[in-house]
Scaffold this motif. Structure first.
Motif, mmCIF file in Angstrom:
data_model
loop_
_atom_site.group_PDB
_atom_site.id
_atom_site.type_symbol
_atom_site.label_atom_id
_atom_site.label_comp_id
_atom_site.label_asym_id
_atom_site.label_seq_id
_atom_site.Cartn_x
_atom_site.Cartn_y
_atom_site.Cartn_z
ATOM 1 N N GLY A 1 76.273 23.866 43.761
ATOM 2 C CA GLY A 1 75.181 23.232 43.710
ATOM 3 C C GLY A 1 74.215 23.243 44.947
ATOM 4 O O GLY A 1 74.372 24.210 45.738
ATOM 5 N N VAL A 2 72.944 22.428 45.066
ATOM 6 C CA VAL A 2 72.177 22.636 46.005
ATOM 7 C C VAL A 2 72.033 21.354 46.935
ATOM 8 O O VAL A 2 71.916 20.141 45.959
ATOM 9 C CB VAL A 2 70.867 23.077 45.610
ATOM 10 N N GLU A 3 72.330 20.976 47.990
ATOM 11 C CA GLU A 3 71.888 19.594 48.818
ATOM 12 C C GLU A 3 70.368 19.666 49.306
ATOM 13 O O GLU A 3 70.089 20.845 49.891
ATOM 14 C CB GLU A 3 73.025 19.431 49.853
ATOM 15 N N LEU A 4 69.696 18.623 49.039
ATOM 16 C CA LEU A 4 68.429 18.578 49.454
ATOM 17 C C LEU A 4 68.455 18.038 50.941
ATOM 18 O O LEU A 4 69.438 17.474 51.350
ATOM 19 C CB LEU A 4 67.553 17.828 48.473
ATOM 20 N N PHE B 1 63.694 24.621 42.440
ATOM 21 C CA PHE B 1 63.537 24.043 43.559
ATOM 22 C C PHE B 1 62.293 24.359 44.248
ATOM 23 O O PHE B 1 62.239 25.360 44.849
ATOM 24 C CB PHE B 1 64.770 24.274 44.344
ATOM 25 N N LEU B 2 61.385 23.429 44.810
ATOM 26 C CA LEU B 2 59.917 23.753 45.183
ATOM 27 C C LEU B 2 60.358 24.046 46.451
ATOM 28 O O LEU B 2 59.462 24.990 47.136
ATOM 29 C CB LEU B 2 59.044 22.532 44.993
ATOM 30 N N ASN B 3 61.099 23.591 47.122
ATOM 31 C CA ASN B 3 61.574 23.853 48.487
ATOM 32 C C ASN B 3 60.362 23.993 49.455
ATOM 33 O O ASN B 3 60.074 25.079 50.359
ATOM 34 C CB ASN B 3 62.310 25.036 48.598
ATOM 35 N N GLY B 4 59.465 23.295 49.353
ATOM 36 C CA GLY B 4 58.296 23.117 50.244
ATOM 37 C C GLY B 4 56.957 23.381 49.516
ATOM 38 O O GLY B 4 55.801 23.555 50.046
ATOM 39 N N GLN B 5 57.104 24.283 48.468
ATOM 40 C CA GLN B 5 56.125 24.779 47.671
ATOM 41 C C GLN B 5 55.239 23.837 46.875
ATOM 42 O O GLN B 5 55.949 22.676 46.396
ATOM 43 C CB GLN B 5 56.375 25.957 46.698
ATOM 44 N N GLU C 1 62.918 19.669 50.152
ATOM 45 C CA GLU C 1 63.319 20.895 50.736
ATOM 46 C C GLU C 1 65.072 21.075 50.649
ATOM 47 O O GLU C 1 65.649 20.161 50.610
ATOM 48 C CB GLU C 1 62.988 21.128 52.290
ATOM 49 N N ILE C 2 65.320 22.409 50.462
ATOM 50 C CA ILE C 2 66.659 22.613 50.349
ATOM 51 C C ILE C 2 67.241 22.488 51.781
ATOM 52 O O ILE C 2 66.845 23.345 52.767
ATOM 53 C CB ILE C 2 66.947 23.920 49.729
ATOM 54 N N VAL D 1 72.368 15.837 45.861
ATOM 55 C CA VAL D 1 73.150 17.049 45.652
ATOM 56 C C VAL D 1 72.590 17.178 43.857
ATOM 57 O O VAL D 1 72.747 16.482 43.028
ATOM 58 C CB VAL D 1 74.520 16.816 45.535
ATOM 59 N N VAL D 2 72.240 18.447 43.860
ATOM 60 C CA VAL D 2 71.896 18.907 42.409
ATOM 61 C C VAL D 2 73.070 20.014 41.964
ATOM 62 O O VAL D 2 72.889 21.050 42.484
ATOM 63 C CB VAL D 2 70.255 19.434 42.231
#
Length: 298
Positions: free
Chosen positions: A212-215, A173-177, A199-200, A220-221
């Motif tokens: 999971g992770v919500e962007l 998850f790049l989360n802005g990177q 971003e997360i 949702v991943v």
């Protein structure tokens, strides 16, 4: 500073490193005080690993056993914090938050570190459970599961390649990177690791388990565990007040000296420090005895 009590050694911090140092010193017939705030770094983890003979034991169990073991040799354990410390002609003076003033000929600093996590909602609550930073501590427990690496530090590509040993289903998850380029992108592609932009927004949890992770856009991943890079941050207040890590009569041990050391390494470090301080005290006592012997013989 006037003192209410004096010990050969005061150990500040009662984790694996501090208790190991105290055990060696207690068995060396030294008077020892351990001052512990009761906030071990690995408290969120249910189990610890790669500690031969204690594989899978809980951190709390290790500390409980350690408390019983040091008590056998007369080591005093006190719950509290050292609020200030200074050098004296005879060694050190320390003041606890409750006002107790303690003298020490030698000091062991086993104050550890605090892991600073990325600012992602829900992440810190899962740290040490299904938000992980060390594959050797937790990799086996999440092997074969869908994992996500949060790009929270400059080593996220290396960390992804490392955790790939434990799972083939791995995303970053790049989360802005910025997206990986060149050889980095080639390495990830060769290992079947993809990355997700955006971003997360938050970490999703159901029935006390990460799901999971919500962007930020709502996608949702599904993931079963997340990998982060933490920033292990020590409190150097006492260390600085006493002259730094190379100061005579002072030993910084465990994560206070090596932030990435595991429990077994920290325990070994504490044991080594205990033996060195006992030898140091023996040399001091021998020199004093020789001086007194010469005085009496004169």
């Amino acid at each position: 500073m006037d003192t209410d009590e004096t010990y050969d050694v005061v150990v500040v911090g009662g984790g694996a490193a501090g208790l190991s140092a105290a055990l060696v010193l207690g068995r060396s017939r030294r008077s020892v005080l351990v001052v512990d705030a009761g906030e071990p770094r690995n408290a969120p983890a249910a189990h610890m690993h790669n500690y031969l003979g204690r594989e899978g034991a809980s951190p709390a169990e290790l500390l409980s056993d350690g408390h019983k073991e040091i008590a056998r040799y007369g080591v005093v354990l006190r719950t509290g914090r050292v609020s200030s410390a200074a050098r004296t002609p005879g060694g050190f003076a320390l003041e606890l938050e409750d006002g107790t003033r303690t003298g020490a000929r030698r000091v062991v600093l086993a104050t550890g570190v605090v892991d600073v996590l990325p600012q992602v909602p829900g992440l810190a609550d899962r740290f040490g459970r299904d938000v992980l930073h060390c594959p050797y501590c937790h990799g086996w427990e999440v092997a074969g599961q869908p994992l996500g690496v949060v790009a929270s530090g400059p080593d996220h590509i290396e960390r992804a390649l490392l955790f790939r040993q434990w799972s083939e289903d791995l995303v970053i998850f790049l989360n802005g990177q910025p997206a990986p380029q060149g050889e980095d992108a080639e390495k990830l592609a060769a290992r079947g690791i993809r990355w997700i932009t955006g971003e997360i927004s938050r970490v999703l949890v159901e029935d006390d388990a990460l799901t999971g992770v919500e962007l930020a856009g709502g996608e949702v991943v599904p993931r079963r565990a997340l990998v982060v890079t933490t920033e292990p941050t020590p409190d150097t207040t006492l260390l600085d007040a006493l002259g730094g890590p190379e100061a005579p009569g002072l030993k910084a041990v465990g994560n206070a000296a090596a932030p990435f050391a595991g429990v077994a390494v920290a325990a070994a470090d504490g044991m080594t420090a205990g033996t060195l301080l006992n030898h140091d005290l023996i040399l001091e006592e021998t020199a004093a005895a020789v001086a007194e012997h010469r005085k009496e013989a004169a």
